[in-house]
Design a protein around this motif. Structure first.
Motif, PDB file in Angstrom:
ATOM      1  N   ILE A  99     105.986 -27.276 -38.139  1.00 19.46           N
ATOM      2  CA  ILE A  99     106.613 -28.602 -38.159  1.00 19.46           C
ATOM      3  C   ILE A  99     107.498 -28.746 -39.393  1.00 19.46           C
ATOM      4  O   ILE A  99     108.671 -29.117 -39.310  1.00 19.46           O
ATOM      5  CB  ILE A  99     105.534 -29.709 -38.152  1.00 19.46           C
ATOM      6  CG1 ILE A  99     104.732 -29.657 -36.855  1.00 19.46           C
ATOM      7  CG2 ILE A  99     106.166 -31.086 -38.360  1.00 19.46           C
ATOM      8  CD1 ILE A  99     103.499 -30.534 -36.852  1.00 19.46           C
ATOM      9  N   LEU A 112     114.072 -30.814 -33.477  1.00 17.70           N
ATOM     10  CA  LEU A 112     113.152 -29.861 -34.100  1.00 17.70           C
ATOM     11  C   LEU A 112     112.833 -28.660 -33.206  1.00 17.70           C
ATOM     12  O   LEU A 112     112.659 -27.548 -33.734  1.00 17.70           O
ATOM     13  CB  LEU A 112     111.866 -30.574 -34.545  1.00 17.70           C
ATOM     14  CG  LEU A 112     112.074 -31.653 -35.605  1.00 17.70           C
ATOM     15  CD1 LEU A 112     110.735 -32.212 -36.080  1.00 17.70           C
ATOM     16  CD2 LEU A 112     112.839 -31.112 -36.818  1.00 17.70           C
ATOM     17  N   VAL A 155     111.228 -36.055 -33.421  1.00 19.76           N
ATOM     18  CA  VAL A 155     111.344 -34.668 -32.965  1.00 19.76           C
ATOM     19  C   VAL A 155     112.640 -34.491 -32.181  1.00 19.76           C
ATOM     20  O   VAL A 155     113.402 -33.553 -32.397  1.00 19.76           O
ATOM     21  CB  VAL A 155     110.134 -34.291 -32.079  1.00 19.76           C
ATOM     22  CG1 VAL A 155     110.330 -32.903 -31.461  1.00 19.76           C
ATOM     23  CG2 VAL A 155     108.850 -34.329 -32.895  1.00 19.76           C
ATOM     24  N   GLN A 203     107.711 -38.554 -31.320  1.00 20.28           N
ATOM     25  CA  GLN A 203     108.626 -37.824 -30.449  1.00 20.28           C
ATOM     26  C   GLN A 203     110.082 -38.233 -30.678  1.00 20.28           C
ATOM     27  O   GLN A 203     110.997 -37.428 -30.533  1.00 20.28           O
ATOM     28  CB  GLN A 203     108.248 -38.054 -28.983  1.00 20.28           C
ATOM     29  CG  GLN A 203     106.946 -37.393 -28.585  1.00 20.28           C
ATOM     30  CD  GLN A 203     106.956 -35.897 -28.845  1.00 20.28           C
ATOM     31  OE1 GLN A 203     107.908 -35.197 -28.509  1.00 20.28           O
ATOM     32  NE2 GLN A 203     105.909 -35.403 -29.480  1.00 20.28           N
TER      33      GLN A 203
END
Lengths: 549, 515
Positions: A248, A76, A71, A68
């Motif tokens: 992703i 993202l 991210v 995380q």
């Protein structure tokens, strides 16, 4: 003749780790180029339309381990990444029994009580142990493993951090941790539970992607490896990336290009150029060559060092160690386009369970037997599988009313044994079809009409995975997750800090600490090491909080 | 009268503990349920031939135990190992040397020597760990203890450092690795790798592919290597018994323990099966951990400890077959002067793993791993011309055999053994004049070893050091004051080392428990 351009850094391979490294290097001001052999980015985290109208996450298929911190740091979600948690997982026994695992604690307990009140009580103890171990290990994921033989302040500091974390557990928990890390998942479950189906349903995470059986020491750690992730802060939860796992890598690629990075797809690395013990750039299959003082390989260590660098540039002991790196493939996959949902007498009429994973097994004994066949080079005649229908939650995966199903299956060997001869060459149309049949036969035990629902199916053996993605022997973790290949031993003792004997060449994929799963941690850690060595360490954002939780 | 210590069980560990205590002036009484002391290290007779009843060799008998107790009359004869190959290309292993039976170097001699030397070096590094109470972070406890533990850890750390960078890295890599990969990285899957694999998993519920098997191989290699006790393994326990008795320790055979008395949270004596009571300041138990708990009474243990002790894995996998042969057998391709070696049937690591497979499902191996010793060939002159003892260790025969250990199952085990032997020594079956099969079930019945397990508990990474026998019980002290464990269930574990007994006795003395 191809072109020759100069960059500050070249990343070989546009998998999630390569792209993560690329993002951080580019953002730190290095002119970075990513080269990718396939026509698309993503490596093993891809969404592909292999049958018109259907999107396949045809390699990795669910998401939880993705850190995380990364991210958030790379924003993202702004580039389209959305992870939808799913709940529930059900183990179907061919006899008609089922065991459902729910995210809701009370529901889970009630389900266990259907089998055994004792097991329901044990579950609380069991999950406390797992959570404690998760909390213990998570802070190590975004840190570089120390070199225990080094007296450098940094290594000593990291080593002290490890010892301190360990010491802080207290005597009782130190014992528990030592036990947990060295136990087999089978023994561990036998200690806690009495119901075969509950044990079998829980054990799957201890063997996924490994060359070990449920009774092999060390598989409890592998289970942890599958529990230590989170979705939106819910530790142990798993989710679908909306639009497939490619979301992703697409987000990573978008973040990278927005920062000014350049990606070239369609031609892989033929050679990593080394001169005077230094990496100088890459030569591509199409003849293009690019120069850079930093080459970061997202390929596994074996492929990188032995195929693309070459032994002549490596110390003999290192080459030998790389050769002995264990990277045996043990899993295959079938991706299926479904015309309609298969029906089942076994399946409970329960929406929650329908959304998560299904597996088909009845006991630890069955799982262990599946492993024994693999050891000898055969696919498991009654495989374990982890099956999902992402389109039930994410409608972008299939046309309206239709579904997409992913069936991860274990065990399948890379060097298939036919008549006593083990070789990857034994994988051909015939053996692949026989392999697929064994899986469908097993699926049919719990979903009798599965074959009627199939519109298109893609069968993937370890050899297929190697050919398409480049993962040596089709090992999904870029190297087995055993103690001799974890932490400061990964991939090779002495080169566990993403570096190699070739100056300027780095291993940034899952071959490095902390290993596989779509985690992106190796990529980020590697970027930090690369920048540090270039004296640009301050440009790397601090991802790991000192005491995570 | 009140003894300073009562030792339950006269196996080698119980006797070592007794002798160690007696030499320090303690009044000790050893109680043994069987008619003869010795436990698993016992000489017996079969059809008039003297033979090791269960354990037949020592691998890592600790020299300190012998010297501290003054056992100069125990003579060990190191044995060569012959690892048989189905094609007749047998290998002779002698220390780090690998040769053919004619003495010429084996093609893999160099690779073997490198592996052997590494393992030997690393096992020497670990040996000091075994010679003391399990290290561990002792929170609380005496400052002096903490300091000495810290020093011990520092010494090992320093030694590790002194090995040099290459060795230190290799050590940390292979510590928890599996012996299958470790050997096959350098050697072919033949008799050399097979012998190493077999040694790594001896007595264990594990195969060569199980991570951690390199560590158990190092443990086994920490001593002199496979050795025969001159006069039979029973001589060792006899000598230990004598050492204890010479210091006025009593040994009562035929005295099984029905109960350990605990009064006011303190062990005060034992009740024997015959109803008599013995009083003591301390009680040491060399039997299994859970069995010891039962004798003392579960009410003295907290729930967590009880659970942990129940969870100790004691799935015995080794059986023992004793044969008397009417003539000297001939192994194809093996000169008769090598019959006095330790003969191993483990022609590959994969073979050993395959032998393990069925044990996982409650079946015995159809192609077993055998370790064969012929005492009469090691000590010529002790044997009658037409009576030759052959002592065989059989892997894997699981304690929880599907269908149970019936007479038919024992017969089947013997038949498999003979068929396996016959393939290497044609005609051996016809030479058999007497036989005896000790399955794990029989071993358990006879010696009390839990699960018939040779090590009183699986010797695996999660059951060693501070977690042997269980977390919180690592320093031989067993929940109530004055009650100690001193058998293979404790650190450092199984094999005939004498160390658990010795360490437990020293810990007890250090605690001042019988003062």
């Amino acid at each position: 003749m191809g072109t020759t351009d100069k960059y500050d850094a070249i990343i070989a391979g546009a998998g999630h780790n390569g792209l993560t490294t690329a993002c951080y290097l580019q953002k730190a001001g290095l002119k970075t180029l990513v080269v990718e052999k396939n026509d698309y980015v993503g490596g093993a985290a891809v969404s592909r339309e292999l049958h018109k109208g259907w999107t396949y996450s045809n390699c990795s298929y669910v998401c939880s381990l993705l850190r995380q911190e990364i991210v958030r740091d790379l924003e993202l979600p702004r580039f389209g990444l959305q992870v939808i948690p799913y709940e529930g997982n059900v183990t179907l026994a061919p006899g008609g029994e089922y065991f459902g695992a729910y995210g809701n604690h009370d529901a889970y307990r009630r389900e266990m009580e259907r089998f055994s009140v004792k097991d329901a009580d044990a579950y609380d103890r069991f999950s406390r142990i797992i959570m404690r171990q998760c909390r213990f290990i998570r802070p190590f994921l975004l840190r570089t493993a120390p070199d225990p033989t080094s007296l450098k302040p940094r290594d000593l500091g990291e080593l002290l951090f490890m010892i301190k974390r360990m010491w802080d557990l207290g005597r009782r928990e130190i014992d528990e941790t030592l036990r947990f890390w060295t136990m087999s998942i089978g023994d561990m479950l036998d200690e806690h539970f009495e119901t075969d189906l509950i044990k079998a349903g829980t054990a799957g995470s201890g063997i996924i992607g490994t060359g070990l059986g449920v009774y092999s020491p060390g598989t409890a750690y592998v289970l942890l490896h599958h529990y230590m992730g989170d979705v939106d802060g819910s530790v142990g939860a798993w989710g679908f990336a909306r639009g497939g796992m490619g979301a992703i890598t697409r987000a990573l690629a978008a973040a990278f290009t927005e920062a000014g990075g350049e990606i070239r797809c369609g031609s892989g690395v033929a050679e990593i150029r080394v001169s005077g013990g230094r990496a100088t750039g890459v030569l591509l299959d199409n003849g293009d060559s690019f120069q850079a003082p930093v080459v970061a390989s997202n390929m596994d260590v074996k492929r990188t060092m032995l195929k693309h660098v070459g032994r002549e540039h490596l110390p003999a002991a290192f080459a030998k160690a790389v050769e002995n790196f264990k990277i045996r493939g043990s899993s295959g996959k079938i991706n299926i386009a479904l015309d309609r949902l298969p029906t089942s007498d076994t399946l409970p009429d329960n929406g929650k369970l329908f959304c998560g994973d299904y597996s088909c097994t009845e006991s630890l004994r069955h799982l262990e037997k599946a492993y024994d066949e693999w050891k000898d080079g055969y696919w498991s005649s009654q495989p374990y599988f982890d099956m999902l229908i992402p389109s039930k939650i994410d409608p972008t995966m299939a046309p309206p009313g239709k579904h997409m199903m992913t069936v991860f299956t274990q065990y399948a060997p890379y060097d298939l044994n036919v008549d006593g001869v083990r070789s990857p060459d034994n994988w051909n149309e015939e053996t692949r079809a026989a392999f697929a049949k064994s899986i469908f036969d097993r699926l049919e035990c719990v979903m009798p009409d599965i074959r009627d629902c199939v519109v298109h199916a893609e069968v993937r053996t370890p050899l297929d995975i190697e050919r398409e993605v480049g993962l040596t022997e089709g090992n999904i973790f870029q190297g087995e997750l055993t103690f001799d290949q974890l932490l400061f031993n990964r991939p090779v003792p002495g080169y566990a800090q993403y570096d190699t004997p070739v100056d300027g060449l780095y291993i940034v994929g899952s071959s490095s600490h902390p290993g596989g799963g779509v985690m992106a941690a190796p990529g980020a850690n590697a970027a930090r090491e690369i920048l540090r060595r270039k004296g640009l360490g301050r440009r790397m954002p601090k991802l790991a909080s000192r005491w995570e939780e | 009268m009140t003894y300073d210590a009562i030792v339950i069980g006269a196996g080698h560990n119980g006797l070592t503990a007794a002798a160690t205590l007696a030499r320090k002036g303690a009044r000790v009484c050893v109680v043994e349920k069987n008619a003869k002391p010795g436990g698993m290290a016992l000489s017996g007779t079969l059809d008039g031939v003297e033979m090791p009843r269960m354990a037949h060799l020592v691998y890592n008998l600790n020299p300190r135990v012998l010297s501290e107790l003054g056992l100069s009359n125990v003579n060990l004869k190191p044995l060569k190992t012959v690892s048989l190959s189905p094609d007749g290309n047998h290998v002779v292993l002698d220390g780090n040397r690998a040769t053919r039976v004619d003495g010429t170097p084996h093609p893999e001699a160099t690779a073997y020597a490198a592996r052997y030397d590494d393992l030997k070096r690393f096992s020497a590094l670990l040996a000091p760990l075994a010679e003391r109470s399990a290290p561990g972070v002792s929170f609380g406890g005496r400052k002096l203890d903490k300091f000495s533990e810290l020093m011990a850890a520092a010494r090992i750390g320093l030694k590790l450092k002194l090995l040099g960078r290459r060795n230190m890295r290799e050590f940390l890599r292979i510590l928890l690795s599996n012996v299958h990969d470790y050997t096959l990285d350098e050697l072919s899957d033949g008799p050399i790798a097979g012998a190493m694999a077999a040694d790594a998993v001896k007595g264990s519920w594990s195969g060569p592919r199980s991570p951690g098997s390199v560590l158990s191989l190092m443990y086994r290699m920490s001593g002199s290597g496979p050795a025969h006790v001159m006069g039979g393994i029973g001589k060792l326990t006899e000598a230990l018994a004598e050492a204890a008795q010479s210091q006025a320790a009593e040994i009562r055979s035929g005295a099984g323990v029905a109960r350990i008395f605990v009064a006011e949270d303190r062990a005060v004596g034992v009740l024997l099966d015959d109803g008599s009571e013995l009083r003591a300041r301390t009680v040491l138990s060399s039997i299994g951990a859970l069995q010891s708990l039962k004798l003392a009474g579960v009410e003295h243990f907290d729930a967590e400890t009880v659970t942990r002790l129940r969870n100790i894995r004691t799935k015995g996998t080794a059986a023992k077959i004793n044969l008397v042969l009417g003539g000297v057998p001939t192994f194809s391709g093996l000169p008769s002067d090598l019959l006095g070696a330790r003969i191993v049937i483990a022609p590959g690591s994969t073979y050993v793993e395959h032998a393990f497979n069925p044990a996982k499902y409650g079946e015995m191996s159809e192609a077993p791993v055998l370790e064969i010793v012929m005492p009469g060939q090691i000590e010529p002159g002790t044997t009658q011309p037409d009576r030759h003892g052959m002592s065989i260790l059989f892997h894997y025969a699981p304690h929880d055999l599907e269908g149970g250990w019936t007479d038919a199952a024992h017969a089947r085990l013997l038949d498999i053994t003979l068929a396996t032997l016959d393939a290497y020594a044609p005609g051996l079956r016809q030479l058999v004049v007497a036989s005896e099969v000790l399955s794990p079930a029989r071993i358990e019945a006879e010696t009390g070893a839990p699960g018939g397990h040779w090590h009183h508990g699986e010797w695996s990474t999660d059951q060693m050091l501070t977690t042997r026998p269980a977390s919180g019980l690592a320093h031989y002290r067993f929940a109530v004051r004055g009650l100690y464990l001193c058998g293979a269930a404790t650190h450092p574990g199984g094999d005939v080392t004498g160390l658990p007994g010795r360490n437990a006795a020293l810990q007890l003395l250090k605690d001042g428990a019988c003062a």
